[in-house]
Design an enzyme around this catalytic site. Sequence first.
Site, mmCIF file in Angstrom:
data_model
loop_
_atom_site.group_PDB
_atom_site.id
_atom_site.type_symbol
_atom_site.label_atom_id
_atom_site.label_comp_id
_atom_site.label_asym_id
_atom_site.label_seq_id
_atom_site.Cartn_x
_atom_site.Cartn_y
_atom_site.Cartn_z
ATOM 1 N N LYS A 141 -8.604 -3.933 -9.830
ATOM 2 C CA LYS A 141 -9.740 -4.125 -8.422
ATOM 3 C C LYS A 141 -8.635 -2.569 -8.085
ATOM 4 O O LYS A 141 -8.708 -2.207 -8.699
ATOM 5 C CB LYS A 141 -8.680 -5.002 -8.013
ATOM 6 N N ARG A 185 -4.683 -19.602 -1.832
ATOM 7 C CA ARG A 185 -5.375 -18.366 -1.598
ATOM 8 C C ARG A 185 -7.035 -18.898 -2.290
ATOM 9 O O ARG A 185 -6.952 -20.421 -1.896
ATOM 10 C CB ARG A 185 -4.915 -17.591 -2.264
ATOM 11 N N HIS A 215 -3.225 -18.715 -10.004
ATOM 12 C CA HIS A 215 -2.635 -16.622 -9.641
ATOM 13 C C HIS A 215 -0.741 -17.467 -8.678
ATOM 14 O O HIS A 215 -0.797 -18.713 -7.793
ATOM 15 C CB HIS A 215 -3.144 -16.412 -8.691
ATOM 16 N N ARG A 218 -2.994 -11.699 -17.215
ATOM 17 C CA ARG A 218 -3.227 -10.626 -16.449
ATOM 18 C C ARG A 218 -3.000 -9.570 -15.511
ATOM 19 O O ARG A 218 -2.686 -9.345 -13.956
ATOM 20 C CB ARG A 218 -4.373 -11.228 -14.856
ATOM 21 N N TYR A 263 1.427 17.251 17.324
ATOM 22 C CA TYR A 263 0.715 16.881 18.465
ATOM 23 C C TYR A 263 2.767 15.770 19.230
ATOM 24 O O TYR A 263 2.718 14.898 18.087
ATOM 25 C CB TYR A 263 0.085 14.957 17.875
ATOM 26 N N CYS A 280 -0.911 14.956 11.322
ATOM 27 C CA CYS A 280 -1.713 14.692 11.605
ATOM 28 C C CYS A 280 -3.285 14.012 10.694
ATOM 29 O O CYS A 280 -2.152 13.421 9.595
ATOM 30 C CB CYS A 280 -1.606 15.553 11.483
ATOM 31 N N MET A 281 -3.855 13.832 11.129
ATOM 32 C CA MET A 281 -5.576 13.139 10.113
ATOM 33 C C MET A 281 -5.140 13.716 9.112
ATOM 34 O O MET A 281 -5.074 13.253 7.794
ATOM 35 C CB MET A 281 -6.424 13.220 11.081
ATOM 36 N N ASP A 282 -5.439 15.243 8.673
ATOM 37 C CA ASP A 282 -5.038 16.296 7.883
ATOM 38 C C ASP A 282 -4.957 17.148 7.175
ATOM 39 O O ASP A 282 -4.630 17.985 6.098
ATOM 40 C CB ASP A 282 -6.507 16.692 7.469
HETATM 41 C C1 PLP Z 1 -4.006 -8.146 -8.644
HETATM 42 C C2 PLP Z 1 -3.931 -9.586 -9.052
HETATM 43 C C3 PLP Z 1 -3.780 -9.857 -10.576
HETATM 44 C C4 PLP Z 1 -2.666 -8.652 -11.573
HETATM 45 O O1 PLP Z 1 -1.254 -8.331 -10.609
HETATM 46 P P1 PLP Z 1 -0.068 -7.729 -10.553
HETATM 47 O O2 PLP Z 1 0.805 -8.262 -9.630
HETATM 48 O O3 PLP Z 1 -0.249 -6.079 -10.667
HETATM 49 O O4 PLP Z 1 0.857 -8.025 -12.280
HETATM 50 C C5 PLP Z 1 -4.176 -10.415 -11.561
HETATM 51 N N1 PLP Z 1 -3.975 -11.850 -10.795
HETATM 52 C C6 PLP Z 1 -5.475 -11.883 -10.000
HETATM 53 C C7 PLP Z 1 -5.647 -13.100 -10.130
HETATM 54 C C8 PLP Z 1 -4.593 -11.299 -9.043
HETATM 55 O O5 PLP Z 1 -5.704 -10.854 -7.944
#
Ligand code: PLP
Length: 900
Positions: free
Chosen positions: A564, A662, A694, A750, A794, A841-843
């Site tokens: 992600k 969540r 999770h 995961r 700035y 600054c921004m850039d």
């Molecule tokens: C982001 C995420 C992970 C990975 O988590 P890490 O801490 O980066 O290993 C695993 N499962 C779900 C549902 C996530 O959203």
Amino acid sequence: MIYLDHLLKATQGTLGQRSKHTHFQAFNHDTRQLAPDELFVAVRGERGNGHDHLLDAVRKGASGLLVEGLAFQQLSEQTRSALSQEEITIIVVEDTRLALQHYASAILQIWHPTVIAVTGSVGKTSTKEAIANVLSCQFNTFRSWQNYNDTLGIPLSLGRLEARHEYAVIELGCDHPGEIAALCRMLQPQIGVLTNISPVQLQYFSSLEHLAFELSTLLTSLPAGGHFFYNQDDPTIQALLAQYVRDTPSPITCHPFLENIPEGLSAQQLVTAVTWQGVQGSIVRPEAREHATDVEAPEKEGQQYIQLSSQLLGRHHFDTMLAAYQIGLSRGIFPTHVEQALTDLKPLVGRLNPLPGVRQSMLLDDSHNATPASTAAGLQTLSTLAPAGSQRIAILGDMLHLGDYEEEAHRSIGRQVAEHVDYLITRGEWAALIAEEAQLAGMPVERIIMTSTHEDAAQAARRLLSALPTSTTSSSTDLENLNAVILIKGSEETRMERVTELLMARPWEASELLVRQTPGWKKTFFMHAERPTWVEIDLNAIGSNTRHIASLVGPQTSVLVALKADAYGHGALKVARTVLQNGASMLGVATVSEAIPLREAHINAPILVFGYVPRWQMREALRLGVSVTIYSKEEAQALSRAAIALDKVVKVHVKVDTGMGRLGIRYEEREKILELVRTARHLPGLELEGIYTHFAQADAEDQAHVQMQLSRFQEILQALDAEELRPPIVHAANSAATLMLPEARFDMVRPGIAIYGLEPSPSVHLPEGFRPALSFKTQVSQVKWIPAGEGISYGSTYITEKPTCIAVLPVGYADGFRRGPQNWQSVLIHGQEAPILGRVCMDQCMVDVTHIPQTRMGDEVVLIGRQGEMTLSAETVAERLGSFNYEVVSGILARVPRVD
Ligand SMILES: *Cc1c(COP(=O)(O)O)cnc(C)c1O
């Protein structure tokens, strides 16, 4: 050999320092490749200023220095006095590049060899070498060095010209409009050779016509009485000549590479054999040309035809041979001597050069560069040379610098691959288009492997080879018993020679047999970034971290990599290809939209969407074939309706909230969970693939909370088991849990953060061997002194206390280089910390480099990563920002280009 008096006269230079050295073996502008007794030329270029390396050059044995007056005056007292202690000659000029050009013109006039200029889109270097080899049988012949073919490279190589040379064969590059004309003014060639005109380097020329015009300036630059040799089979060249003849009363003589080809035939059609011994063709014997009628049946009138052969591989090299043959004859060399010289022509390094490979394979190393035409020629050669029963494998990298032609070029190669090749391995995102098109053209998808790194490409080839039967009776170089022939090719910048090295049977010979093996090249980093602030991703680190995780969890547990947020800011596409080649079998994204670019890039691995999929996006999810997370019956039903409507099946994973608070059904609502599982199993169009939860605190020192969540999850699983409802893939562990809690690994883990080589938290560390993949870098855009008492940035929140040397950097908060509440505090320049002054600054932002006096415009600045002995880690930055590493890396915004 360069004589001091020639050099001084030609360049109008002055002696900055006298020594016993009055002649030099050669010019050199790169201290990394410098040999003793050479003259070091300090040039200012994109990658640095040679004047910064004068002492280094002297240490490596340079006996002279060619420097620019202004830069020389600005050297530190220290450097100047160190130089004055040395037995070296220093020549001072205004501009070293111009001085070299003046030297080149002058020395050619002084020793006046006949200059032969060779240009064209492809095959320049091979043709230059072939011509020089042929001329060498009768004349002292100089040739320009390797592919040093521009206004800097040619004069550098002319440092090796000597009085004895009767001919100088010089390759002319054509990278930008006006270059050929400029080179011709410098070299005054009497003879021009044009190999062909095809789309290459089109980023510099708006069209093929412009390129053709550029190349034609060679013809128009020749003096009256000059000779022009050209490839008669190239239609663009034919058109050019037609125009030339129309526009100018012909003061020069034009010669086709081959005269009197029978009507309707091209020179290529005269090729009679292409074997591992080389290419062979049958041409009409020069004396008998007038009488030739039928080349199809050479045996009938045997004495009228001769076989020309060389050891060059590939039908297209017949043109190379013909060019050399024709020039040889025109210079009065006896035909049999020319023929003999051609027989001795061997493949150049990196140009269809056969090298024994691992597991009874033969490599066709063509890694020096790639254009559509040369890649087509490579594929043709691969398919011709592979003996019956062996597999034809092509490993192709990107072809670059093709302007608007890029997409079509890769696609057309894809179609040819489908025709000529058994297996295709691509490396890089342009090359992935080759794969896409090969598949469209009917190549079976299981014979196509797309990768992002050299290591993965080589590994994929090794896997293919290990699946082939090996014969025990022969050695790997036995041409009869080859298992496979592997063509390796890609543009210069893609460094495909690294793939060759990884597949060589005798890799220790790489330094002699491969291109770009000098220390300079080995270090050269090609930056394609479109701005001087960029993120560098070490995909090999990602590959290796993935293998670590896979071996840690063992073969029973599969690996889903969390991709992600553009792979935590690392670039999802390349990371996806890399992890899939290194042991991951599934990918995880937050949203349906994140799956789109992956599918568009033909990444067909299973993808799980972790987050909310609104009803209006369900059809898109089905179309992409991604697995969807569900946590309510109504949504499951809506998904089923969408699946029925599209006549597809969608895989689903039920999400349980065991204490993260969540997304997911609360664990307390056990009946609801069971109900959803039952529904998911029976609804048409749905396939229940998994169930997961999770963890909220897997990365905490205190494991009580994660243990509680784990036992809650296990309760749910038991309830499912009791009714035999357990889905095939049960999963729970993020990186921290994968590392800390083996019981939580279930069927699949995961990991996210660990794959990127970053610590899950200050209390959960990565085991030995994991390494971070991301560096964040920029370049100094200005260096200047600010007097005491002046404000910086700035709000003038920082006021200098003393005269301060600052560096301005082209990076700001709109790149993710945060302004507040706390900023980065410092960055690395020349391996030292440079503190940020005033507001970001921004850039842009400003840093203090008073204590780093060698800082110059263009110097590399590290914002995250290593420089010299210093490391500025994402974790350190996170601490300074009051944030954590996940946010630091995924917070580098999209306008910062990613390179690898
Ligand atoms: C982001 C995420 C992970 C990975 O988590 P890490 O801490 O980066 O290993 C695993 N499962 C779900 C549902 C996530 O959203």
